[in-house]
Scaffold this active site. Structure first.
Site, PDB file in Angstrom:
ATOM      1  N   ASN A  55      14.728 -23.344   5.347  1.00  0.00           N
ATOM      2  CA  ASN A  55      15.305 -24.031   4.196  1.00  0.00           C
ATOM      3  C   ASN A  55      16.313 -25.025   4.757  1.00  0.00           C
ATOM      4  O   ASN A  55      17.434 -24.661   5.114  1.00  0.00           O
ATOM      5  CB  ASN A  55      15.977 -23.029   3.258  1.00  0.00           C
ATOM      6  CG  ASN A  55      16.632 -23.702   2.060  1.00  0.00           C
ATOM      7  OD1 ASN A  55      16.609 -24.919   1.930  1.00  0.00           O
ATOM      8  ND2 ASN A  55      17.230 -22.902   1.200  1.00  0.00           N
ATOM      9  N   LYS A  62      18.855 -22.789   6.910  1.00  0.00           N
ATOM     10  CA  LYS A  62      18.777 -21.338   6.737  1.00  0.00           C
ATOM     11  C   LYS A  62      17.379 -20.913   7.162  1.00  0.00           C
ATOM     12  O   LYS A  62      16.403 -21.609   6.881  1.00  0.00           O
ATOM     13  CB  LYS A  62      19.029 -20.945   5.288  1.00  0.00           C
ATOM     14  CG  LYS A  62      20.421 -21.280   4.789  1.00  0.00           C
ATOM     15  CD  LYS A  62      20.588 -20.898   3.334  1.00  0.00           C
ATOM     16  CE  LYS A  62      21.971 -21.250   2.829  1.00  0.00           C
ATOM     17  NZ  LYS A  62      22.144 -20.907   1.388  1.00  0.00           N
ATOM     18  N   ARG A 146      10.720 -24.963   2.746  1.00  0.00           N
ATOM     19  CA  ARG A 146      11.112 -25.212   1.372  1.00  0.00           C
ATOM     20  C   ARG A 146      11.141 -26.721   1.126  1.00  0.00           C
ATOM     21  O   ARG A 146      11.729 -27.480   1.889  1.00  0.00           O
ATOM     22  CB  ARG A 146      12.497 -24.644   1.111  1.00  0.00           C
ATOM     23  CG  ARG A 146      12.926 -24.843  -0.346  1.00  0.00           C
ATOM     24  CD  ARG A 146      14.337 -25.317  -0.452  1.00  0.00           C
ATOM     25  NE  ARG A 146      14.737 -25.464  -1.853  1.00  0.00           N
ATOM     26  CZ  ARG A 146      15.977 -25.599  -2.251  1.00  0.00           C
ATOM     27  NH1 ARG A 146      16.949 -25.601  -1.362  1.00  0.00           N
ATOM     28  NH2 ARG A 146      16.252 -25.752  -3.519  1.00  0.00           N
ATOM     29  N   ASP A 203       9.865 -26.207  -5.026  1.00  0.00           N
ATOM     30  CA  ASP A 203      10.616 -25.629  -6.138  1.00  0.00           C
ATOM     31  C   ASP A 203       9.937 -25.935  -7.471  1.00  0.00           C
ATOM     32  O   ASP A 203       9.962 -25.126  -8.399  1.00  0.00           O
ATOM     33  CB  ASP A 203      12.026 -26.217  -6.191  1.00  0.00           C
ATOM     34  CG  ASP A 203      12.907 -25.734  -5.056  1.00  0.00           C
ATOM     35  OD1 ASP A 203      12.382 -25.143  -4.099  1.00  0.00           O
ATOM     36  OD2 ASP A 203      14.130 -25.972  -5.121  1.00  0.00           O
TER      37      ASP A 203
END
Length: 223
Positions: A55, A62, A146, A203
């Site tokens: 991410n 992350k 992501r 997302d």
């Protein structure tokens, strides 16, 4: 996806590409997590797979390293080998924190000026003979990324092909603060791990399954 990691998120996104089904969510502490579906894991002969999930933000990365297999998928029992964060990317005092279950947390500070250096440091730490959890880069079987906004082009996750990357770039105006660092993270990881599949997880993909009653307002279109 919960960017701040304030609540756990189920594995709700699915990608169908070269027989792969990829499910990505986020751990309650804000670290990304991933599942590989049966088709993809089966292609590995049923053996355990290690998946690096990223991410990437404008000044942070992350990550988690997950071990999964057909049996683990059936039992919903994937194993988190390590998780961590690299923060303050672009400064001389970036902070890299590594957490391995059953061990003390490890924190290091150094100059990390770009995402490529952050990814290199993540792999350096994960393969470190004393604090790492894998022997080398070759143990990473896949990478999940992501991506914040896929527009109307992506109704599910996707394999990171050149065409898919161009389509994500076209969506930058829809998420100018998020898509660019997401893409920089992908590009950095692809340089370091060029021979494994990379999956893009959006997302906005879950929004594509919403019925009209959930996304339309009771107002005339002209308004």
């Amino acid at each position: 996806w919960v960017p701040g990691g304030r609540a756990p998120v189920r594995f709700v996104h699915a990608a169908h590409a070269t027989g792969a089904v990829v499910h990505v969510g986020q751990h309650q502490h804000g670290h990304p997590t991933i599942k590989l579906g049966k088709d993809f894991a089966g292609a590995q002969g049923g053996r355990a797979m290690k998946v690096l999930v990223l991410n990437c933000g404008s000044s942070s990365v992350k990550y988690q390293l997950i071990e999964t297999s057909l049996a683990a998928i059936e039992a919903d029992d994937d194993r988190m080998l390590a998780r961590g964060t690299v923060e303050r990317i672009g400064t001389a005092s970036a902070v890299h924190t590594l957490v391995v279950p059953g061990r003390e947390k490890v924190t290091d500070s150094k100059e990390i000026l770009e995402h490529r250096e952050a990814l290199a440091d993540i792999l350096r730490v994960l393969t470190h003979p004393e604090i790492g959890v894998i022997a080398g880069h070759s143990e990473v079987d896949a990478v999940g990324h992501r991506m914040v906004h896929g527009g109307e082009r992506f109704t599910a996750s996707a394999l990171a092909t050149p065409e898919a990357i161009r389509a994500v770039q076209d969506c930058v105006p829809l998420a100018p603060l998020h898509n660019p660092p997401n893409l920089r993270g992908y590009e950095a990881a692809k340089r370091v791990l060029p021979d494994v599949p990379h999956a893009l997880v959006f997302d906005t993909a879950s929004n594509q399954t919403m019925p009209p009653v959930a996304y339309l307002y009771g107002l005339p279109y002209v308004l």
